[in-house]
Structure formats: C-alpha cells, structure tokens
Scaffold this motif. Structure first.
Motif, PDB file in Angstrom:
ATOM      1  N   SER A 114       0.951  -1.124   0.034  1.00 22.56           N
ATOM      2  CA  SER A 114       0.010  -0.188   0.015  1.00 22.56           C
ATOM      3  C   SER A 114       0.989   1.231  -0.033  1.00 22.56           C
ATOM      4  O   SER A 114       0.598   2.286  -0.519  1.00 22.56           O
ATOM      5  CB  SER A 114      -1.036  -0.010   1.046  1.00 22.56           C
ATOM      6  N   LEU A 115       2.002   1.089   0.567  1.00 21.26           N
ATOM      7  CA  LEU A 115       2.859   2.390   0.639  1.00 21.26           C
ATOM      8  C   LEU A 115       3.667   2.614  -0.763  1.00 21.26           C
ATOM      9  O   LEU A 115       3.778   3.667  -1.072  1.00 21.26           O
ATOM     10  CB  LEU A 115       4.167   2.200   1.781  1.00 21.26           C
TER      11      LEU A 115
ATOM     12  N   HIS B  40       1.977   4.305  -3.898  1.00 16.44           N
ATOM     13  CA  HIS B  40       1.909   5.969  -4.142  1.00 16.44           C
ATOM     14  C   HIS B  40       3.310   6.502  -4.611  1.00 16.44           C
ATOM     15  O   HIS B  40       3.381   7.890  -5.037  1.00 16.44           O
ATOM     16  CB  HIS B  40       1.414   6.625  -3.191  1.00 16.44           C
ATOM     17  N   ARG B  41       4.437   5.578  -4.304  1.00 22.88           N
ATOM     18  CA  ARG B  41       5.748   6.092  -4.723  1.00 22.88           C
ATOM     19  C   ARG B  41       6.940   5.055  -4.603  1.00 22.88           C
ATOM     20  O   ARG B  41       6.454   3.900  -3.826  1.00 22.88           O
ATOM     21  CB  ARG B  41       6.156   7.585  -3.806  1.00 22.88           C
ATOM     22  N   GLU B  42       7.743   5.234  -4.967  1.00 21.91           N
ATOM     23  CA  GLU B  42       8.858   4.200  -4.959  1.00 21.91           C
ATOM     24  C   GLU B  42       9.457   4.623  -3.498  1.00 21.91           C
ATOM     25  O   GLU B  42       9.489   5.981  -3.333  1.00 21.91           O
ATOM     26  CB  GLU B  42       9.864   3.948  -6.032  1.00 21.91           C
ATOM     27  N   LEU B  43      10.075   3.527  -2.849  1.00 23.22           N
ATOM     28  CA  LEU B  43      10.678   3.864  -1.521  1.00 23.22           C
ATOM     29  C   LEU B  43      11.825   3.002  -1.463  1.00 23.22           C
ATOM     30  O   LEU B  43      11.954   1.744  -2.013  1.00 23.22           O
ATOM     31  CB  LEU B  43       9.695   3.580  -0.483  1.00 23.22           C
TER      32      LEU B  43
END
Lengths: 115, 115
Positions: free
Chosen positions: B48-49, B52-55
DNA sequence: TGAACATATGAGCAGATAAACATATAATAC
DNA sequence: GTATTATATGTTTATCTGCTCATATGTTCA
C-alpha cells in the motif's frame, strides 16, 4: 514531527495518509485476514467448486478426496469471512457463495499468475 | 467413472471441469500461493505504501517502525511473487510495484470488508 | 424413543511462517 | 586498499495453521 534521515520520506507518507484513501493499519489488518482466507488451496478449491452450484459437505469432501471434518473446518473459516453461506435441506447443509466479489478476485488472481 | 452415493455430484463436477474454465488443481495451488502473499499485514502495508511512490528499504522500515531485515525478507517474498521490483540508485534499492492488478485486488478486498 | 446419517466442534500434532539476530554482500567515498 | 552505509541472507525461535482423530450436535425415520 518524526524525522530520521534526509532520505526518509516518512513525513511525506504521513501527510498523504491523512489526505488520501490509503488504508489505515486497522484496515490493513482486516484486509490481510480477508486475503489469508484465499491463501489456502483447500479453501480456494471449495470456493471454485461453489462458484457453479451449491454443494453439501459430503459432496465437497468426496470431490476433493478429503475428510469431512477437514472440509467442515475450512467451511467454518469461509463462513466467518462471510464468503459462503448455507441452507439446511433435511440432514444436509447446502453451501453456496455469499459474496459477489469472489469471482472478481479469482479472475484478477488468475490474470496475474498467467502472465 | 467414480460414483459414491446418489447425492454426490462428483460426475457433474468432473464433466464441468473438462468443459468450462474452472481452475485446475495446479492453478489452484498457484492462486493460493499468490493470495498468501496478500495475507500478511506487513506485506500488505508495503504494497500500500508503494502504491503511491517508490521507496527504499530504509524508508519502509522507518515508516513501518520495523527492522530492516524483516522488511528485506518480506520484500523477497514480494519479489518472488512478482509484485514488486526495484532499481539501484547508489547504495539504495528503490522498490516499486511491478503488477498492475494490485490496486484492483486491494480495492476489491476493501469493498468486501467494508460491507 | 433410538438408530442412522450429516455435519460441527474440540484437542493434539506436525509443518509452515514471520520476526529477531548474526552475518554476508554490494556500493560509495576516502 | 579500508571504512561506512544500504541491503540481503542464513539460522533460530515462537507462533500460527491445517489436518486427523475423537466426539458432540442436529435431522430424519422407524
């Protein structure tokens, strides 16, 4: 505000969690419990059989070549997850799907594994 | 032909399996393995994180308040399930989603638990 | 009522699993 | 080369899970 290091985007994430529809942790737990039910071949097989017709416990056990008690235990999980329901007909319990999303989840999963 | 008792619909099911698109047992196993990955809160949270963006691994560990090794282990599962991929940027490994079905599966699951 | 059948439930055990800990690998800077 | 940072991996352990076995509940019929 929490900040650990420059490359950590935790604040960005916190910001986003408050303004968007990211599932919060409680929803994550519920979601995991839901998908966990799909994560077992026995339960999946039961669901796939019930997609086409209602079946009694004995039939499920015979078709799947498993003990009736094993099937009953898994049916309990499926009932608790509100994925199946049953009606009594005489001594038999006729199980059927109780959730409209099952076929959708199945087909999405199949799309993935067939890629 | 197998026939155990009158109320057993095993022949009906065998017939149907041959003519329709019911998943066969091997597909059932693969599907179960696939959904099993979604059946853990840690992995779900990572997914889920990453929606929205790569991390990087460190960020994931910091945001989720877990040890880096725990995150790395789960990322390995997610990689093996072909749900995430990563690119190197210097020392960091930047993870992102690699499957287009994830959002769909998420939202279908959320629909179910919110009913 | 009791016998027979269908299903459900509780306990126990063996295998799976997720996190912690220790350690290894990879990349950069010096 | 070494030191440092970022990530990955192997091992151990505690917990979870799915099956089996034994037993209980529920339903029908004589």
């Amino acid at each position: 505000m929490v900040k650990t290091k420059d490359y950590c985007r935790i604040n960005e994430v916190i910001e986003e969690e408050m303004t968007s529809n990211i599932p919060v942790d409680e929803e994550i737990m519920d979601l995991a419990d839901f998908f966990k039910v799909f994560g077992d071949p026995t339960r999946l097989k039961i669901l796939s059989l019930l997609e086409h017709r209602e079946l009694c416990v004995h039939d499920l056990a015979a078709i799947m070549d498993m003990q009736q008690t094993a099937i009953s235990h898994q049916l309990k999980s499926l009932r608790q997850a509100r994925l199946v329901r049953y009606r009594r007909e005489g001594k038999m319990a006729l199980y059927s799907l109780s959730d409209s999303h099952i076929k959708e989840i199945f087909s999405t999963g199949l799309e993935h594994i067939k890629e």
